[in-house]
Design an enzyme around this catalytic site. Structure first.
Site, PDB file in Angstrom:
ATOM      1  N   LYS A 140       8.706 -19.177   6.872  1.00 30.31           N
ATOM      2  CA  LYS A 140       9.716 -19.932   6.116  1.00 30.31           C
ATOM      3  C   LYS A 140       8.952 -20.728   5.064  1.00 30.31           C
ATOM      4  O   LYS A 140       8.752 -21.949   5.185  1.00 30.31           O
ATOM      5  CB  LYS A 140      10.494 -20.829   7.083  1.00 30.31           C
ATOM      6  CG  LYS A 140      11.834 -21.269   6.578  1.00 30.31           C
ATOM      7  CD  LYS A 140      12.632 -21.908   7.699  1.00 30.31           C
ATOM      8  CE  LYS A 140      13.792 -22.712   7.166  1.00 30.31           C
ATOM      9  NZ  LYS A 140      14.779 -21.931   6.410  1.00 30.31           N
TER      10      LYS A 140
HETATM   11  N1  PPE Z   1      17.465 -16.681   6.798  1.00 30.98           N
HETATM   12  C1  PPE Z   1      17.012 -17.512   5.844  1.00 30.98           C
HETATM   13  C2  PPE Z   1      16.472 -16.947   4.586  1.00 30.98           C
HETATM   14  C3  PPE Z   1      17.087 -18.879   6.054  1.00 30.98           C
HETATM   15  O1  PPE Z   1      16.661 -19.706   5.110  1.00 30.98           O
HETATM   16  C4  PPE Z   1      17.634 -19.382   7.255  1.00 30.98           C
HETATM   17  C5  PPE Z   1      17.728 -20.852   7.484  1.00 30.98           C
HETATM   18  C6  PPE Z   1      18.082 -18.472   8.223  1.00 30.98           C
HETATM   19  C7  PPE Z   1      17.962 -17.124   7.968  1.00 30.98           C
HETATM   20  C8  PPE Z   1      18.646 -18.915   9.545  1.00 30.98           C
HETATM   21  O2  PPE Z   1      17.659 -19.451  10.360  1.00 30.98           O
HETATM   22  P1  PPE Z   1      17.954 -20.590  11.429  1.00 30.98           P
HETATM   23  O3  PPE Z   1      18.272 -21.842  10.662  1.00 30.98           O
HETATM   24  O4  PPE Z   1      16.711 -20.695  12.202  1.00 30.98           O
HETATM   25  O5  PPE Z   1      19.114 -20.131  12.233  1.00 30.98           O
HETATM   26  N2  PPE Z   1      17.914 -21.612   6.319  1.00 30.98           N
HETATM   27  C9  PPE Z   1      17.646 -23.020   6.287  1.00 30.98           C
HETATM   28  C10 PPE Z   1      17.560 -23.531   4.869  1.00 30.98           C
HETATM   29  C11 PPE Z   1      18.828 -23.422   4.118  1.00 30.98           C
HETATM   30  C12 PPE Z   1      18.811 -24.194   2.864  1.00 30.98           C
HETATM   31  O6  PPE Z   1      19.755 -24.027   2.129  1.00 30.98           O
HETATM   32  O7  PPE Z   1      17.907 -24.984   2.614  1.00 30.98           O
HETATM   33  C13 PPE Z   1      18.669 -23.804   7.077  1.00 30.98           C
HETATM   34  O8  PPE Z   1      19.723 -23.271   7.407  1.00 30.98           O
HETATM   35  O9  PPE Z   1      18.404 -24.960   7.353  1.00 30.98           O
END
Ligand code: PPE
Length: 305
Positions: free
Chosen positions: A159
């Site tokens: 990330k």
């Molecule tokens: N894919 C991506 C690309 C992503 O950024 C997130 C979280 C997820 C999947 C889902 O992961 P999880 O939160 O572990 O279920 N995205 C983070 C950032 C978003 C933002 O706009 O900044 C979040 O949801 O906090």
């Protein structure tokens, strides 16, 4: 949505006043984008704020940093404590939490190794990401003309801060085209994920979600959906999805920390319809679990006090 100011931000081991949490303009990450972050939510419960799956989020932050050649000068336990301290210091019943590992001021040039590694943890109240209406009735999606990055150029398992340029291109294109959110395809043409959420399709009672090898982040909410879906007796599998599978799905939904669990209403103007029974059932259990109302998922609630 404007950030709502609170009292304190944790920076390199100290809780500093919100307005003092500043950095130098020559901070390395600001120029080259190498850094890692997490998005975490704390929910209001009868026992005070509970951070949803805090430890797995911090563990993923360390995995992201490792992939990106960043040596975090703290332990997982230290940063778990830092998050709890930050939430407690701001006295918020619920909030969004943003830990950030970044390369600080002192070096310039592409080699990140000599850089000082700084860590911050901020939190603030943050409502629904794709709108209350989105959670209730679903969002309208488009398949982006921007591709998800290749695992051999920007590893999606990390990330990483700079990774999100790709998401921003897709998000702006989707909004400018009149949609709520973008779906990105992998360079191989498989469905990957959304700009900031994992994606699921439902067909004949089975839920399918793309694997990391298709460019998806290993979502912590996605993993919670897996557990809930399995416990509810739905089929659940990780596998490649084609664009046409989105158009013909019985149901589709997204998951992410900021977005939570959100039904998909349409993809590229093909109506999927009102949130179906599988999506509804998962949403219901998810929202009860995060609020500490589901003893079977009690380990997901990491209480601040
Ligand atoms: N894919 C991506 C690309 C992503 O950024 C997130 C979280 C997820 C999947 C889902 O992961 P999880 O939160 O572990 O279920 N995205 C983070 C950032 C978003 C933002 O706009 O900044 C979040 O949801 O906090």
């Amino acid at each position: 949505m404007p950030i709502q100011k609170v009292d304190k931000i944790w920076m390199n081991g100290e809780l500093v006043d919100w307005d003092d949490a500043t950095i130098h303009v020559l901070t390395h990450t600001l120029h080259y984008g190498n850094g890692a972050f997490e998005g975490i939510r704390a929910y209001e419960t009868d026992r005070g704020p509970a951070v949803f799956r805090l430890t797995p989020h911090i563990e993923r932050l360390f995995r992201s940093a490792k992939i990106l050649y960043i040596d975090v000068p703290w332990s997982v336990e230290d940063l778990v404590t830092a998050v709890k301290d930050t939430v407690r210091a701001n006295d918020l019943p619920s909030c969004y939490i943003r830990p950030l590992v970044y390369l600080g001021y002192g070096e310039m040039g592409l080699n990140p190794i000599p850089c000082q590694v700084d860590v911050s943890v901020a939190c603030w109240p943050w409502g629904t990401y794709l709108g209350d209406e989105g959670i209730a009735s679903g969002v309208r999606m488009m398949v982006s003309s921007w591709q998800r990055h290749d695992p051999n150029s920007m590893p999606p398992a990390a990330k990483g801060c700079g990774h999100y340029i790709n998401s921003q291109m897709a998000k702006v294109q989707a909004i400018n085209s009149g949609y709520d959110e973008a779906i990105l395809l992998s360079p191989q043409g498989h469905v990957s994920e959304c700009s900031g959420e994992n994606l699921f399709v439902v067909r004949d009672g089975t839920i399918v979600t793309p694997p990391v090898s298709a460019g998806a982040l290993e979502g912590i909410t996605q993993d919670a959906v897996r557990r809930i879906a399995t416990d509810l007796g739905f089929g659940y599998t990780e596998g490649n999805i084609l664009r046409s599978d989105l158009y013909t799905a019985d149901e589709a939904f997204l998951s992410g920390t900021a977005a939570e669990v959100v039904p998909v209403r349409s993809v590229d103007d093909r109506e999927i319809g009102d949130p179906g029974p599988v999506t509804r059932a998962i949403q219901e259990v998810f929202y009860e679990a995060v609020r500490g109302k589901r003893p079977e998922y009690a380990e997901w609630n990491e209480y601040v006090d």
